[in-house]
Design an enzyme around this catalytic site. Structure first.
Site, PDB file in Angstrom:
ATOM      1  N   ASP A  35      10.284 -13.980 -14.953  1.00 22.89           N
ATOM      2  CA  ASP A  35      10.541 -13.411 -16.278  1.00 22.89           C
ATOM      3  C   ASP A  35      12.028 -13.168 -16.529  1.00 22.89           C
ATOM      4  OD1 ASP A  35       7.643 -13.187 -16.456  1.00 22.89           O
ATOM      5  OD2 ASP A  35       7.859 -11.459 -15.144  1.00 22.89           O
ATOM      6  N   HIS A  81       6.655 -18.352 -20.562  1.00 24.57           N
ATOM      7  CA  HIS A  81       7.990 -18.415 -21.154  1.00 24.57           C
ATOM      8  C   HIS A  81       7.851 -17.965 -22.580  1.00 24.57           C
ATOM      9  CE1 HIS A  81       9.685 -20.423 -17.886  1.00 24.57           C
ATOM     10  NE2 HIS A  81       9.486 -21.669 -18.226  1.00 24.57           N
TER      11      HIS A  81
HETATM   12  P1  IMP Z   1      -0.335 -15.698  -8.986  1.00 26.89           P
HETATM   13  O1  IMP Z   1       0.759 -16.673  -9.199  1.00 26.89           O
HETATM   14  O2  IMP Z   1      -1.170 -15.473 -10.207  1.00 26.89           O
HETATM   15  O3  IMP Z   1      -1.159 -16.024  -7.771  1.00 26.89           O
HETATM   16  O4  IMP Z   1       0.323 -14.279  -8.668  1.00 26.89           O
HETATM   17  C1  IMP Z   1       1.058 -14.031  -7.481  1.00 26.89           C
HETATM   18  C2  IMP Z   1       2.211 -13.072  -7.738  1.00 26.89           C
HETATM   19  O5  IMP Z   1       3.200 -13.722  -8.511  1.00 26.89           O
HETATM   20  C3  IMP Z   1       1.822 -11.823  -8.520  1.00 26.89           C
HETATM   21  O6  IMP Z   1       2.623 -10.744  -8.092  1.00 26.89           O
HETATM   22  C4  IMP Z   1       2.178 -12.192  -9.959  1.00 26.89           C
HETATM   23  O7  IMP Z   1       2.423 -11.058 -10.749  1.00 26.89           O
HETATM   24  C5  IMP Z   1       3.439 -12.983  -9.703  1.00 26.89           C
HETATM   25  N1  IMP Z   1       3.729 -13.966 -10.755  1.00 26.89           N
HETATM   26  C6  IMP Z   1       3.197 -15.187 -10.904  1.00 26.89           C
HETATM   27  N2  IMP Z   1       3.761 -15.817 -11.939  1.00 26.89           N
HETATM   28  C7  IMP Z   1       4.686 -15.014 -12.440  1.00 26.89           C
HETATM   29  C8  IMP Z   1       5.645 -15.123 -13.504  1.00 26.89           C
HETATM   30  O8  IMP Z   1       5.761 -16.147 -14.194  1.00 26.89           O
HETATM   31  N3  IMP Z   1       6.415 -14.033 -13.713  1.00 26.89           N
HETATM   32  C9  IMP Z   1       6.343 -12.920 -12.958  1.00 26.89           C
HETATM   33  N4  IMP Z   1       5.497 -12.779 -11.942  1.00 26.89           N
HETATM   34  C10 IMP Z   1       4.672 -13.810 -11.686  1.00 26.89           C
END
Ligand code: IMP
Length: 443
Positions: free
Chosen positions: A24, A52
């Site tokens: 982010d 995004h």
């Molecule tokens: P997952 O990618 O849904 O398996 O989540 C794994 C970790 O990555 C978690 O802590 C999510 O909050 C974080 N996460 C995944 N994608 C993003 C993103 O685009 N921005 C911020 N955190 C993310």
């Protein structure tokens, strides 16, 4: 002897835009800004977990799977093989863009990208519930978009479906039914609710999605190399961010792909030597969504103030983000992993108005001071931040030139440059395209 063809079309410079923190950072805005200099924008990792948001003419657009290059007519927007694609999420996004009159003809989708199926989301949810009820009570805090289970199945081979399979009914049916023989019992054992999942229904839905997506499905590896051979330049768009990289982030509190630039070669078929320009995107402070260590996290009014001013709520899940001071130890590590050639500092305006701003320049771990990052959750959890305080600065959202920034804001930027050892090229002081200062035109 070098062939004449080699001289005719020297390989163009490709650029990567990658987040240096926990996601982010505002990559979408930078990509949108520099896309005019490129012929294609390429996503190489992650899935619908990414978010995004791009503000164009005051209108906010949220994207999850489609590269933000889609807002630029005539450009290719490529979802490469390293991405995991939820067809439902992709179709929803395509429909939303169509409703806004956006031209979708530049979108290309790799036939080798793996597909996120309903059981991946159910497994993601069930794993998180199980972890939350475990001894530590701590889940990963995933976005529950099925990312981890989909990448696990990609590596397992026998239980995964690729986008190309959506166009081959017989193969798809066999693969889905084989997968379900593993997935059904596993999900039941995890206590997941599988009532709503019917493999025949999954097949039909996937085939219907395949029909709609067919015009954009292609071998993106050849597509990208054809572009390179004809002298076109590529912009690689990282999703999630370096500290969430499955190999180099704060494991196990990470996502399941290589979000850093190291994911580009495998995730696109384009060798790393083509990526000579890497823009590391960082916020002027730190945020994190989900669980995991965050040494410079704040739990006071300063955090609330940063959250409100920076609109720090997840694009994908709407969750309030954890906020803290800028962790330069983490950023310098991420810049090293990516070979960042320039930095973009986003949301600098959010820090305006504080009397003092702090930056984390080291960690105290077990009484020992270090300025090296520890990409391991258990070790990093014991790190106490060592701060340096810098004088605050007034409102800057109307500034359009780096030289016009108040002296203390300039000092803040210079401090980052010195500590990280990489020049700051872009400074953003608000969500709109015009609120961006670019120091050097590289293209
Ligand atoms: P997952 O990618 O849904 O398996 O989540 C794994 C970790 O990555 C978690 O802590 C999510 O909050 C974080 N996460 C995944 N994608 C993003 C993103 O685009 N921005 C911020 N955190 C993310």
């Amino acid at each position: 002897m070098t062939s004449p063809a080699h001289h005719a079309n020297p390989t163009p410079r490709c650029t990567a835009v990658v987040g240096l923190q926990w996601g982010d950072e505002g990559k979408g805005k930078v990509i949108d800004l520099i896309t005019p200099a490129f012929d294609a924008v390429v996503r190489y990792n992650g899935g619908a977990n990414a978010g995004h948001s791009v503000v164009i003419n005051g209108q906010r657009h949220a994207l999850h799977l489609i590269p933000s290059g889609v807002f630029h007519p005539g450009k290719r927007a490529v979802i490469a093989n390293g991405v995991v694609v939820d067809p439902d999420a992709l179709l929803k996004e395509l429909d939303a863009l169509t409703a806004k009159g956006i031209d979708l003809s530049g979108i290309r989708l790799s036939d080798r990208a793996h597909v996120v199926l309903p059981w991946h989301k159910a497994e993601d949810e069930a794993r998180e519930t199980l972890l939350a009820g475990g001894p530590s009570g701590l889940s990963i805090g995933t976005t529950k978009r099925g990312i981890g289970p989909a990448y696990s199945d990609k590596a397992a081979r026998s239980t995964s479906v690729r986008v190309g399979d959506l166009l081959r009914p017989e193969i798809l049916r066999e693969k889905v039914h084989t997968a379900w023989r593993f997935k059904g019992p596993a999900l039941n054992a995890l206590g997941a609710d599988t009532q709503a999942i019917d493999p025949d229904g999954v097949c039909e839905r996937a085939l219907a999605a395949g029909k709609r997506l067919a015009p954009m499905i292609t071998d993106t590896v050849y597509e990208l190399h054809d572009l390179l051979r004809s002298g076109r330049s590529l912009l690689f768009e990282g999703a999630n961010a370096t500290l969430l990289d499955v190999d180099h982030g704060t494991y196990p509190y990470v996502t399941s792909s290589n979000c850093s630039v190291l994911g580009i070669p495998a995730g696109t078929g384009v060798p790393g030597k083509h990526v000579s320009d890497v823009i590391g995107i960082m916020k002027a402070y730190s945020t994190r969504v989900g669980s995991g260590p965050f040494p410079s996290e704040l739990l006071d009014d300063t955090a609330n103030s940063i959250r409100e001013r920076g609109r720090e709520y997840g694009t994908t899940t709407g969750r309030p983000r954890r906020c803290g001071w800028l962790d330069l130890v983490a950023v310098r590590y991420a810049a090293m992993i990516n070979g960042a050639s320039r930095l973009a500092i986003m949301l600098l305006d959010v820090l305006a108005g504080f009397e003092t701003v702090k930056v984390c320049v080291g960690y105290d771990i077990d009484g020992k001071r270090t300025d090296r990052f520890t990409p391991d959750a258990a070790s990093l959890a014991g790190a106490r931040p060592v701060y340096e305080s810098l004088p605050g600065f007034p409102e800057i959202s109307g500034v359009r030139d780096r030289a016009d920034l108040p002296r203390n804001a300039q000092r803040y930027v210079e401090f980052i440059e010195r500590y990280v050892g990489v020049p700051v090229d872009i400074i953003s002081v608000g969500p709109d395209r015009v609120q961006t200062m670019v120091s050097h035109a590289r293209h």
